[in-house]
Design an enzyme around this catalytic site. Structure first.
Site, mmCIF file in Angstrom:
data_model
loop_
_atom_site.group_PDB
_atom_site.id
_atom_site.type_symbol
_atom_site.label_atom_id
_atom_site.label_comp_id
_atom_site.label_asym_id
_atom_site.label_seq_id
_atom_site.Cartn_x
_atom_site.Cartn_y
_atom_site.Cartn_z
ATOM 1 N N GLY A 41 0.830 -1.210 0.000
ATOM 2 C CA GLY A 41 0.000 0.000 0.000
ATOM 3 C C GLY A 41 0.858 1.251 0.000
ATOM 4 O O GLY A 41 0.681 2.164 -0.831
ATOM 5 N N ASP A 245 4.554 -2.708 -7.604
ATOM 6 C CA ASP A 245 3.893 -1.591 -6.911
ATOM 7 C C ASP A 245 4.010 -0.302 -7.724
ATOM 8 O O ASP A 245 3.071 0.498 -7.773
ATOM 9 C CB ASP A 245 4.525 -1.379 -5.526
ATOM 10 C CG ASP A 245 4.310 -2.578 -4.619
ATOM 11 O OD1 ASP A 245 3.310 -3.300 -4.814
ATOM 12 O OD2 ASP A 245 5.146 -2.799 -3.727
HETATM 13 O O1 RIB Z 1 5.961 -5.348 -3.290
HETATM 14 C C1 RIB Z 1 7.084 -5.119 -2.481
HETATM 15 C C2 RIB Z 1 6.643 -5.000 -1.057
HETATM 16 O O2 RIB Z 1 6.097 -6.230 -0.647
HETATM 17 C C3 RIB Z 1 7.748 -4.713 -0.070
HETATM 18 O O3 RIB Z 1 7.954 -3.340 0.119
HETATM 19 C C4 RIB Z 1 7.305 -5.453 1.174
HETATM 20 O O4 RIB Z 1 7.043 -4.627 2.258
HETATM 21 C C5 RIB Z 1 6.089 -6.268 0.766
HETATM 22 O O5 RIB Z 1 4.919 -5.676 1.143
#
Ligand code: RIB
Length: 295
Positions: A41, A245
């Site tokens: 997040g 992300d």
């Molecule tokens: O997608 C990478 C993230 O996955 C990392 O920052 C770690 O905290 C996990 O949530």
């Protein structure tokens, strides 16, 4: 630019580099320990904010030093942290990460993320109402995710879900999601009627699926309802942690340009993100993204 509400996890990443992943029972000497801000997040909020989106995050931290580091970092990137709650019973969640320069493995400890409840989401209805896009991942309890999707759907919001780490969403919830952004492992949770290949799953899904596929790029159904594959850009890779992300945050940031354009920009942003260590360090600003010559 879109006005995005991220409802998700906040972790501290304890990370080291290895030249290969250990076998069961094997002990390895890794590189120096690195402590980074992370959590899916948190990372997605920062990715969108660095690209210029207006971002708010709803999540939970512990009453501890790590939690304060995460808050400081979010403030640095102008993410609105007002809805973050401080949990007294649990520490800020951590992620134990090993990376080679082409891949990573991650274990997330539950921590305060698990205290973000369905009631917290019910209390945040006006917050959901005031945002265009609701962006979720699966590092918070399933019932919390479901409540967020139900409310956002009722309020006719764009709902983007990165189903990571994979937790099975009820079948009646999936059609309420506007876009699903799984990777090549997570997509298997969306198989139905015997569909086996990535292409089948994407073609038969009622919700548009954009599959991130590491070094292979992206797979999705285009406007002509055909499967489209866009290969990843070739860049010097140091650490792939947070590439997915970056894709999700950038996708939401550019969604107002149309989803195909958003995919193109998100793929570029995630390519840049792997050129530095840590989930967030490589995430580009809008200026860096615009200046980079992609081939
Ligand atoms: O997608 C990478 C993230 O996955 C990392 O920052 C770690 O905290 C996990 O949530």
């Amino acid at each position: 630019m879109n006005n995005i509400l991220v409802i998700g996890s906040l972790n501290t990443d304890l990370e080291t580099s290895v030249d290969h992943f250990p076998e069961t029972g094997e002990t390895l000497i890794g590189g120096p320990l690195q402590i980074h801000c992370g959590g899916k997040g948190n990372n997605q909020a920062i990715a969108a904010a660095k690209l210029g989106a207006s971002v708010t995050i709803l999540g939970a931290i512990g009453n501890d030093h790590f939690g304060q580091l995460l808050i400081k970092n979010l403030k640095k990137y102008h993410v609105n942290i007002t809805p973050i709650k401080t949990c007294k019973q649990s520490p800020t969640a951590t992620a134990l990460i090993m990376h080679t320069n082409t891949d990573n493995t991650i274990i997330v400890t539950e921590g305060a993320n698990e205290s973000l409840s369905a009631q917290d989401i019910l209390n945040a209805e006006s917050l959901i109402k005031s945002h265009d896009i609701i962006l979720l991942q699966q590092e918070i309890p399933l019932e919390t995710q479901i409540e967020a999707i139900e409310i956002a759907y009722r309020l006719k919001k764009i709902i983007v879900v990165n189903p990571a780490p994979s937790r099975q969403l009820p079948a009646d919830i999936i059609p309420k999601i506007s876009y699903l952004l799984p990777n090549e492992h997570e997509i298997k949770a969306f198989r139905h009627n015997g569909s086996e290949t990535y292409e089948d799953i994407i073609l038969h899904s009622s919700t548009p699926i954009i599959m991130t596929w590491g070094r292979s790029g992206i797979l999705f159904k285009n406007k002509e309802k055909q499967i489209q594959h866009i290969p990843a850009y070739t860049v010097p890779t140091v650490d792939t942690t947070g590439a997915g992300d970056t894709f999700c945050g950038a996708f939401c940031c550019f969604l107002h340009l149309g989803y195909e354009k958003a995919i193109e920009k998100a793929l570029q942003a995630s390519a840049l993100s792997v050129t530095r260590t840590g989930a967030q360090n490589g995430m580009p600003t809008l200026k860096e993204l615009t200046a980079f010559q992609f081939h």
